[in-house]
Scaffold this motif. Sequence first.
Motif, mmCIF file in Angstrom:
data_model
loop_
_atom_site.group_PDB
_atom_site.id
_atom_site.type_symbol
_atom_site.label_atom_id
_atom_site.label_comp_id
_atom_site.label_asym_id
_atom_site.label_seq_id
_atom_site.Cartn_x
_atom_site.Cartn_y
_atom_site.Cartn_z
ATOM 1 N N ASP A 132 48.683 30.962 -40.033
ATOM 2 C CA ASP A 132 49.466 29.817 -40.491
ATOM 3 C C ASP A 132 48.774 28.484 -40.242
ATOM 4 O O ASP A 132 49.387 27.427 -40.428
ATOM 5 C CB ASP A 132 50.834 29.810 -39.789
ATOM 6 C CG ASP A 132 51.701 30.978 -40.225
ATOM 7 O OD1 ASP A 132 51.720 31.268 -41.435
ATOM 8 O OD2 ASP A 132 52.351 31.594 -39.365
ATOM 9 N N SER A 133 47.507 28.501 -39.823
ATOM 10 C CA SER A 133 46.798 27.255 -39.564
ATOM 11 C C SER A 133 46.643 26.440 -40.849
ATOM 12 O O SER A 133 46.506 26.990 -41.949
ATOM 13 C CB SER A 133 45.418 27.541 -38.976
ATOM 14 O OG SER A 133 45.524 28.110 -37.686
ATOM 15 N N GLU A 134 46.613 25.130 -40.680
ATOM 16 C CA GLU A 134 46.582 24.229 -41.831
ATOM 17 C C GLU A 134 45.334 24.429 -42.687
ATOM 18 O O GLU A 134 45.392 24.336 -43.917
ATOM 19 C CB GLU A 134 46.644 22.780 -41.331
ATOM 20 C CG GLU A 134 46.708 21.753 -42.443
ATOM 21 C CD GLU A 134 46.832 20.336 -41.916
ATOM 22 O OE1 GLU A 134 46.624 19.396 -42.700
ATOM 23 O OE2 GLU A 134 47.129 20.182 -40.707
ATOM 24 N N ASP A 135 44.203 24.712 -42.056
ATOM 25 C CA ASP A 135 42.949 24.821 -42.807
ATOM 26 C C ASP A 135 42.627 26.255 -43.245
ATOM 27 O O ASP A 135 41.502 26.529 -43.673
ATOM 28 C CB ASP A 135 41.792 24.284 -41.957
ATOM 29 C CG ASP A 135 41.908 22.777 -41.745
ATOM 30 O OD1 ASP A 135 42.491 22.108 -42.617
ATOM 31 O OD2 ASP A 135 41.424 22.293 -40.709
ATOM 32 N N SER A 136 43.582 27.173 -43.122
ATOM 33 C CA SER A 136 43.353 28.526 -43.633
ATOM 34 C C SER A 136 43.317 28.498 -45.153
ATOM 35 O O SER A 136 43.861 27.595 -45.785
ATOM 36 C CB SER A 136 44.443 29.477 -43.134
ATOM 37 O OG SER A 136 45.707 29.081 -43.643
ATOM 38 N N GLN A 137 42.680 29.494 -45.735
ATOM 39 C CA GLN A 137 42.545 29.557 -47.194
ATOM 40 C C GLN A 137 43.043 30.902 -47.707
ATOM 41 O O GLN A 137 42.673 31.949 -47.162
ATOM 42 C CB GLN A 137 41.085 29.363 -47.603
ATOM 43 C CG GLN A 137 40.540 27.978 -47.306
ATOM 44 C CD GLN A 137 39.091 27.830 -47.702
ATOM 45 O OE1 GLN A 137 38.343 28.793 -47.714
ATOM 46 N NE2 GLN A 137 38.683 26.614 -48.031
ATOM 47 N N ARG A 138 43.848 30.853 -48.744
ATOM 48 C CA ARG A 138 44.382 32.090 -49.329
ATOM 49 C C ARG A 138 43.452 32.588 -50.416
ATOM 50 O O ARG A 138 43.070 31.848 -51.324
ATOM 51 C CB ARG A 138 45.778 31.853 -49.896
ATOM 52 C CG ARG A 138 46.538 33.142 -50.211
ATOM 53 C CD ARG A 138 47.976 32.833 -50.617
ATOM 54 N NE ARG A 138 48.781 34.033 -50.577
ATOM 55 C CZ ARG A 138 48.864 34.933 -51.559
ATOM 56 N NH1 ARG A 138 48.161 34.736 -52.676
ATOM 57 N NH2 ARG A 138 49.636 36.006 -51.440
ATOM 58 N N ASP A 139 43.101 33.864 -50.319
ATOM 59 C CA ASP A 139 42.158 34.475 -51.259
ATOM 60 C C ASP A 139 42.814 35.716 -51.855
ATOM 61 O O ASP A 139 42.843 36.777 -51.226
ATOM 62 C CB ASP A 139 40.872 34.833 -50.503
ATOM 63 C CG ASP A 139 39.774 35.351 -51.417
ATOM 64 O OD1 ASP A 139 39.982 35.358 -52.643
ATOM 65 O OD2 ASP A 139 38.717 35.749 -50.887
ATOM 66 N N PRO A 140 43.370 35.636 -53.066
ATOM 67 C CA PRO A 140 44.087 36.779 -53.654
ATOM 68 C C PRO A 140 43.155 37.964 -53.895
ATOM 69 O O PRO A 140 41.969 37.802 -54.203
ATOM 70 C CB PRO A 140 44.627 36.233 -54.980
ATOM 71 C CG PRO A 140 44.596 34.753 -54.825
ATOM 72 C CD PRO A 140 43.427 34.455 -53.933
#
Length: 720
Positions: A132-140
């Motif tokens: 849940d960190s702000e700088d995480s990135q979602r990669d489908p």
Amino acid sequence: MNTASFPDRARIDARDKVLGATVYPGDVPVARMLHAMMVPSRIAKGTVTALDISAAMRVPGVVRVLTPDDFPAPPPVSENGPPPPPPTLEWRVAYRGQPVALVVAETLEGAIEGAEAVRPSYAPEPFAALIDSEDSQRDPGEDIVFGNAEAALSHATTTVEATYVSPTQHHNPIELLVTTAVWESGRLTIYECTQSSAGTRGATARALRLDPAIVDVKSAYIGGGFGQKGGIGQRQTALVAQAAMLLGRPVKIVAPRSQIFHLATYRPHSRHHVRLGADADGKMTAVVYDVEQEQSRHGFFPNAEYHEATSRLYGIENYLGTAADIRIDRQPPGWMRAPHPQAACFAFESAVDELAHKLERDPVALRLANDSRVDHRTGNPYSSRFLNECLEEGARRFGWSRRTPEPGSMTAPDGTQIGWGVACGAYPSMMVPAIATLRIGADGNTRYAVSGHEMGQGIRTAIAAVLLEGLEIDSDRLEIVIGDTTAAPQHITAGSWGTAGAIPATAKAVARMREAMAELLAEREIAGNLHQKLATVRRPFLQIEVSEIGPGQGPEALEALRRGAYAVAGPEYPSFTTMSYIAHFVEVRVEPRTRRVRVPRVVSVADCGRVVSPRTAASQVRGGVVWALSAALREATEIDPRYGGYLNNDLADYVVAVNADIGEIDVGFIDRPDPLANTMGLKGLGEVAMVGASPAIANAIFHATGKRLRELPIRIENLL
């Protein structure tokens, strides 16, 4: 195909283990040994700007401190080539605990003191430590689709919808990560606790720009593994090998557990949103299942495999499964026993239990009514499927008919709440190629070499069962050589294919040896066992070699095996699908005041095809149930978001199940050979043993208390 049950045999390595005679990689005696210790990064992301080793070099006994300058640049990675080797030492830091230097000393104490004296300077950068960190990135990732799930769900009579959460968890085998590297006469020999000796050889050779032909890897025994010791992801192998070559002396490292938490792979935190629908008759008609997992910035632990078991548990014809990585700044996650199905089946089987409750159907009856003989994902039939038989036999043994359905309706005289829960598990059944050599001597010795690694699961005992069942040889002088790249081409032992890789080849070796002996004797009637017959005809030994491949595989699979490459068949074979299944029945007791949860008894019945080694198979299931109980009620890795590291990185604070937590575990097997999976009719067992036991516990807790808990681990505070 022979369908007879195998007799129960004692473990062939049990006596040596009890006596302490078993030689693990850390026990191999080597002269002039040096000791190494890694220096872990104290930042989670950034660059090492300076590396002061002067204080370390003044520590008595320190021989050398290796830095990134002592290693070749990483080789180029080809898109269709072998997987990239593990990084060595780098100036760039990708996660907290990444090694930035290696200290080598005459003693272990000197190596530790020297490592503590190294003073790196850093240029830190912002990082994301949590999902849940702000700088995480979602990669489908890739969707798994068959049928029309959204349309079918819209027409369902009854639906359930919920989100389930599984935590970050770490392997904690008793044996730590151990590597001993010996450079002698132009050859590099590595003794390592690895599940992939050939993979370790290839990755180390690529990392150090060596010819794999001059690298040998030996891993005779492993003190626990189940994914953590998969081999190619371990940095320390190449580090220690380079140190041994530079210094011209053997070098050994035993990584401390606190470093292993930060270096080795782990089970990632994952979130599962499930929508499940059924018609008026209780037929499950559709699933929409979205999952996301934490992932390192460049990690490749697959996410779509969360759907591999859940899409094949029941006869659901409409399925939409999505998956995504949430990329953060920690080391890569990876395979840990029942890697994806442990979390996926916790979610899915909890949802099935919620559906049964909403439908006012018995949860066993609902599952029995949703059986299937067809894999709707491929359209092919299952080679065998006895999940309903597992449910029926488990219910009989457990006494399920005495269960009252209302939550909170079963209590002990002291007010303890009693709950009975059920859940099922599935795991792909796969097979790998094998090349085996069997040599029987007139002197009474037998030597059998094949691909495989012994991490405690009993693969040697299973191999011995087939050899001793088919050949008259001296069991006390039988040597089984596995995990050794000098003895036979080695495939990684993982994914529950160890037995399926070794045993069909062993059966073929037995048949070929019997033929070779018959040819040698030429119809002469000679008394005695095979050793005595060879001695009578003055033949010092008889040796044969055989190879075996999985259904649908060709000669290219054997060639890949010889190269140390990955060559796995299944579970989707050309004309069928093969899965292993299990049903778990659990009783929990929840104390009325403390709310402590106890699990006094479990009944687990598995469909793993033909059971070759009943004793070690039952042990596998008990171990899987214990681990699932630990995962459900105890285990979670605590992450410090301030520094990107792990807070409970030892066995004092990483809480696991202990003897006092474990009650009776009754194990049963259907023991019906699979006619298509392989020539021995066996299917995988090690992974499926764990799958489904955690949701069975959660479902039992709901039955006991009426409280539906959807996040693991379930602790006292969740029930107050």
